[in-house]
Design an enzyme around this catalytic site. Structure first.
Site, PDB file in Angstrom:
ATOM      1  N   PRO A   1       5.123  15.297  38.654  1.00  0.00           N
ATOM      2  CA  PRO A   1       3.670  15.503  38.640  1.00  0.00           C
ATOM      3  C   PRO A   1       3.223  16.095  37.313  1.00  0.00           C
ATOM      4  O   PRO A   1       3.708  17.135  36.907  1.00  0.00           O
ATOM      5  CB  PRO A   1       3.432  16.456  39.808  1.00  0.00           C
ATOM      6  CG  PRO A   1       4.753  17.064  40.099  1.00  0.00           C
ATOM      7  CD  PRO A   1       5.800  16.157  39.592  1.00  0.00           C
ATOM      8  N   ASP A 181       4.667  19.937  33.504  1.00  0.00           N
ATOM      9  CA  ASP A 181       5.384  19.397  34.650  1.00  0.00           C
ATOM     10  C   ASP A 181       5.216  20.389  35.802  1.00  0.00           C
ATOM     11  O   ASP A 181       5.710  21.515  35.738  1.00  0.00           O
ATOM     12  CB  ASP A 181       6.863  19.237  34.267  1.00  0.00           C
ATOM     13  CG  ASP A 181       7.700  18.601  35.364  1.00  0.00           C
ATOM     14  OD1 ASP A 181       7.270  18.598  36.530  1.00  0.00           O
ATOM     15  OD2 ASP A 181       8.808  18.127  35.041  1.00  0.00           O
ATOM     16  N   HIS A 182       4.533  19.957  36.849  1.00  0.00           N
ATOM     17  CA  HIS A 182       4.215  20.861  37.967  1.00  0.00           C
ATOM     18  C   HIS A 182       5.452  21.250  38.773  1.00  0.00           C
ATOM     19  O   HIS A 182       5.406  22.187  39.570  1.00  0.00           O
ATOM     20  CB  HIS A 182       3.163  20.214  38.871  1.00  0.00           C
ATOM     21  CG  HIS A 182       2.205  21.189  39.465  1.00  0.00           C
ATOM     22  ND1 HIS A 182       2.605  22.276  40.215  1.00  0.00           N
ATOM     23  CD2 HIS A 182       0.851  21.257  39.416  1.00  0.00           C
ATOM     24  CE1 HIS A 182       1.540  22.956  40.615  1.00  0.00           C
ATOM     25  NE2 HIS A 182       0.470  22.362  40.139  1.00  0.00           N
ATOM     26  N   ARG A 183       6.574  20.564  38.569  1.00  0.00           N
ATOM     27  CA  ARG A 183       7.820  20.992  39.217  1.00  0.00           C
ATOM     28  C   ARG A 183       8.321  22.291  38.592  1.00  0.00           C
ATOM     29  O   ARG A 183       9.020  23.069  39.235  1.00  0.00           O
ATOM     30  CB  ARG A 183       8.900  19.914  39.069  1.00  0.00           C
ATOM     31  CG  ARG A 183       8.604  18.611  39.775  1.00  0.00           C
ATOM     32  CD  ARG A 183       9.653  17.579  39.437  1.00  0.00           C
ATOM     33  NE  ARG A 183       9.685  17.304  37.996  1.00  0.00           N
ATOM     34  CZ  ARG A 183      10.549  16.482  37.411  1.00  0.00           C
ATOM     35  NH1 ARG A 183      11.467  15.856  38.146  1.00  0.00           N
ATOM     36  NH2 ARG A 183      10.506  16.276  36.115  1.00  0.00           N
TER      37      ARG A 183
END
Length: 198
Positions: A1, A181-183
């Site tokens: 994401p 990066d939303h991770r």
């Protein structure tokens, strides 16, 4: 994401600092050098942004996860006749502005000439890309995986700004675009980092 945050920044102090530092070093300093130094300082204060999503964690090779780096290696996107290359200023957090300036000039010069070594294009933990010279105000930079984030720098332009006491003045402004990066990092911590850079 993949998420991008945008923030407009008053660059008056940045412009003044560039002129002052250039006069002290008796050399022209690029805004990219200043942004490398600024981001290195902000990454020290916000180490969760100096991280990568890895398929195997050192302590748990059977699982993926977030790896925070003990060093700050900043990549700078460089447009060349052969395409986009990202030379890396290693240990940017431990270097003076003069050191970053000299190293950046050498790396960018050799990248443009086609003499950069492959190992000098690897290992970055954060990347900066600047499209301001093309009169681009804001954009969505693509994260240079496995890094957590990339900072996009837009053009520097004078705009009318309302000051606290009501006066409207022309100030040099620019837009910063932070993709992440939303991770690896959530929106609020990424916003705090962007706010610190601003």
């Amino acid at each position: 994401p993949h998420v991008t945050l945008f923030a407009e920044a008053d660059a008056a102090h940045l412009v003044a600092a560039r002129e002052q530092i250039g006069a002290e070093l008796k050399e022209k300093i690029s805004y990219n050098v200043l942004f490398i130094a600024i981001c290195a300082r902000a990454l020290k204060e916000h180490p969760y942004m100096n991280a990568s999503w890895v398929s195997q964690l050192p302590d748990h090779p059977e699982q993926p996860g977030v790896l925070q780096h003990p060093f700050i290696h900043i990549g700078l996107a460089v447009d060349t006749p052969r395409g986009l290359f990202v030379p890396v200023v290693r240990d940017a957090g431990a270097k003076s502005l003069a050191q970053i300036h000299r190293e950046c000039a050498d790396l960018v010069g050799r990248t443009l000439e086609g003499h950069i070594r492959p190992d000098e294009l690897r290992g970055s933990t954060f990347t900066i890309t600047n499209l301001g010279m093309f009169e681009v105000d804001a954009f969505t930079p693509i994260v240079n995986l496995p890094e957590a984030a990339i900072l996009g720098v837009g053009r520097l332009a004078k705009k009318p700004v309302a000051l606290e006491y009501g006066a409207i003045v022309a100030r040099p402004m620019l837009t910063l675009s932070l993709s992440f990066d939303h991770r690896v990092v959530d929106g609020a911590p990424a916003a705090r980092f962007l706010q610190r850079v601003k």
